[in-house]
Design an enzyme around this catalytic site. Sequence first.
Site, PDB file in Angstrom:
ATOM      1  N   HIS A  13     -10.948   0.825  -8.676  1.00  0.00           N
ATOM      2  CA  HIS A  13     -11.588   1.564  -7.551  1.00  0.00           C
ATOM      3  C   HIS A  13     -12.394   2.491  -8.649  1.00  0.00           C
ATOM      4  O   HIS A  13     -13.155   2.358  -7.981  1.00  0.00           O
ATOM      5  CB  HIS A  13     -10.251   1.745  -7.252  1.00  0.00           C
ATOM      6  CG  HIS A  13      -8.818   1.047  -7.414  1.00  0.00           C
ATOM      7  ND1 HIS A  13      -8.737   0.426  -6.220  1.00  0.00           N
ATOM      8  CD2 HIS A  13      -7.178   1.537  -7.428  1.00  0.00           C
ATOM      9  CE1 HIS A  13      -8.370  -0.386  -5.602  1.00  0.00           C
ATOM     10  NE2 HIS A  13      -7.124   0.368  -6.676  1.00  0.00           N
ATOM     11  N   GLU A  15      -2.386  10.508 -10.399  1.00  0.00           N
ATOM     12  CA  GLU A  15      -1.676  10.545  -9.484  1.00  0.00           C
ATOM     13  C   GLU A  15      -0.383  11.089  -9.899  1.00  0.00           C
ATOM     14  O   GLU A  15      -0.362  11.472 -11.737  1.00  0.00           O
ATOM     15  CB  GLU A  15      -1.476   8.853  -9.211  1.00  0.00           C
ATOM     16  CG  GLU A  15      -2.514   7.893  -8.841  1.00  0.00           C
ATOM     17  CD  GLU A  15      -2.237   6.635  -8.748  1.00  0.00           C
ATOM     18  OE1 GLU A  15      -1.065   6.557  -7.959  1.00  0.00           O
ATOM     19  OE2 GLU A  15      -1.706   6.052  -9.877  1.00  0.00           O
ATOM     20  N   ARG A  35       8.443 -16.353   0.570  1.00  0.00           N
ATOM     21  CA  ARG A  35       9.474 -17.559   0.145  1.00  0.00           C
ATOM     22  C   ARG A  35      11.011 -17.088   1.135  1.00  0.00           C
ATOM     23  O   ARG A  35      12.040 -18.458   1.121  1.00  0.00           O
ATOM     24  CB  ARG A  35       9.941 -17.325  -1.385  1.00  0.00           C
ATOM     25  CG  ARG A  35      11.094 -18.874  -1.824  1.00  0.00           C
ATOM     26  CD  ARG A  35      10.993 -17.957  -2.989  1.00  0.00           C
ATOM     27  NE  ARG A  35       9.458 -17.467  -4.216  1.00  0.00           N
ATOM     28  CZ  ARG A  35       9.240 -18.421  -5.197  1.00  0.00           C
ATOM     29  NH1 ARG A  35       9.910 -19.840  -5.606  1.00  0.00           N
ATOM     30  NH2 ARG A  35       8.837 -18.448  -5.810  1.00  0.00           N
TER      31      ARG A  35
HETATM   32  C1  BG6 Z   1      -3.359   0.714  -6.422  1.00  0.00           C
HETATM   33  C2  BG6 Z   1      -2.482   0.402  -8.170  1.00  0.00           C
HETATM   34  O1  BG6 Z   1      -4.393  -0.388  -6.626  1.00  0.00           O
HETATM   35  O2  BG6 Z   1      -3.982   1.989  -6.650  1.00  0.00           O
HETATM   36  C3  BG6 Z   1      -1.601   0.849  -7.639  1.00  0.00           C
HETATM   37  O3  BG6 Z   1      -2.128  -0.677  -8.477  1.00  0.00           O
HETATM   38  C4  BG6 Z   1      -2.384   2.660  -7.427  1.00  0.00           C
HETATM   39  O4  BG6 Z   1      -1.276   1.519  -9.638  1.00  0.00           O
HETATM   40  C5  BG6 Z   1      -2.758   2.928  -5.959  1.00  0.00           C
HETATM   41  O5  BG6 Z   1      -1.114   3.585  -7.570  1.00  0.00           O
HETATM   42  C6  BG6 Z   1      -2.923   3.837  -5.827  1.00  0.00           C
HETATM   43  O6  BG6 Z   1      -3.249   3.535  -4.560  1.00  0.00           O
HETATM   44  P1  BG6 Z   1      -4.062   5.422  -4.164  1.00  0.00           P
HETATM   45  O7  BG6 Z   1      -4.506   4.922  -2.417  1.00  0.00           O
HETATM   46  O8  BG6 Z   1      -2.342   5.438  -2.965  1.00  0.00           O
HETATM   47  O9  BG6 Z   1      -4.663   5.984  -4.315  1.00  0.00           O
END
Ligand code: BG6
Length: 493
Positions: free
Chosen positions: A248, A224, A60
């Site tokens: 994931h 995380e 945008r």
């Molecule tokens: C994303 C999520 O799909 O994956 C995030 O929306 C998350 O919340 C991230 O932090 C983690 O990805 P990676 O590659 O850092 O493990």
Amino acid sequence: MVARKLDPDGRVYVTNFISDRLLLFGATGDLSRRMLLPSLCALDVEGLLDPKIEIIGTARSELDDQGFRNLARQSLEQFLPVDRRGGMATFLNRLSYQALDANRIEGFQALADKVGTPQEGLSIFLSTAPSLFEPTIHGLGQSGLAGSNVRIGLEKPLGIDLASSRVINDAVATAFPEPRIYRIDHYLGKETVQNLLALRFANLMFEPLWNAAHIDHVQITVAETVGLEGRVAFYDDAGALRDMVQNHMLQLLALVAMEPPVSYDATNVRDEKVKVLRSLRKVRVGETVTGQYRAGAIGGQAVPGYDDELGKDSDTETFVAIKAHIDNWRWQGVPFYLRTGKRLPRRTTEIVVQFRSVPHSIFTGRGAKMVPNRLVIGIQPSENITLSLMAKVPGLDREGIGLRSIPLAITMPDAFAGPQRRIAYERLLLDLIEGDQTLFVRRDEVEAQWDWIDAIRAGWEEQQLEPRTYTAGSWGPSAAIALAERDGVTWHE
Ligand code: BG6
């Protein structure tokens, strides 16, 4: 040579063309700046992109070509290591930009003019707010940007449940047949995730043991240390189950649990994954634990609680642990313990395959204690494979035989010192440009994933389950530990 095929609805689609145009929606957004532009530049610097390729950004923001190039340069300087930006100027010259409000159909013609006529084909990458999916697809269709030599990559979130994901997928299907749709789960772009297939199917020794007769349980952890990272509105509507497990973690589970595919191609690999996803047993509420972090400390740094970051109370889970079951022959009776959370003590993604005890110990009479074998696959940040094996402790055994579990450990960066460590999106963007769907998620997979997740959420709602609190920097609520300990299982840490 470009092949033309028919999809099940009789529409022609073109396979195996290499795109010479790439159109990025959401080009000024966070994902584009952190991942997409750096990945594309890195590929270009290494000569992996078609020399003719032109990359058109759209969003945008009112920018011109130069403005977009400046934004891209800043992003590359921030997010791409200096030794991977050698030919940055050439890459920047490939970029152009067209501002677009995707809600206004009349803007799409100017976009189509900017894209021009590709010699072979166009790849589109959509990373926009979910509310813009439908108008964008409509606009692409109307302006001739959905022809048979166009493929489309879709970034998550694709909906918040099965029903909304169907609406999006139906909308996309009006303009693009499934063989030209590339749904992204960036975990599949990670080298160590792909290595799961090599480990399982390029070695003879694991497959005969990879079943309920020999495996006691599997653990999958995606931990995380980060919190909300400024994604307040998105995350509070999503929560850990939708944000991490639906995509994931279920993809990791599917790769661990699937049958050997006939070959490493898009149809065969995805056929096997979807069978696993459809075999997931509906989870009972007592087999899940949810949590939300409170203020604490990670790595010695004080961090605020979720509600403080959010600025209000919320019942969104930032942690979830699940005891999952796969109802098929191979996995009957083998629990898969999944857990993921924000603000945990360290960043780690790993898979633990816990083998059963030997059926009979010949050493018992000599006082030796047996520890069952365990395979730990470190996905990130450490990329390693560790198989624990029993070995005899050297000695004369006057007081009984000493046995100890010792690690047989492979550190991937040491084993492969030469090859470049890559951003997951490098692989996925290249596959999109070149037309290989193997590492993209098919519609039936997404729907099986949502189906399972929706049932979990429905259970939570029915029981009015509220997340338990946990201190930032801990491994989640103590109930998550109890979930495994009840079965005599300890989370691997
Ligand atoms: C994303 C999520 O799909 O994956 C995030 O929306 C998350 O919340 C991230 O932090 C983690 O990805 P990676 O590659 O850092 O493990």
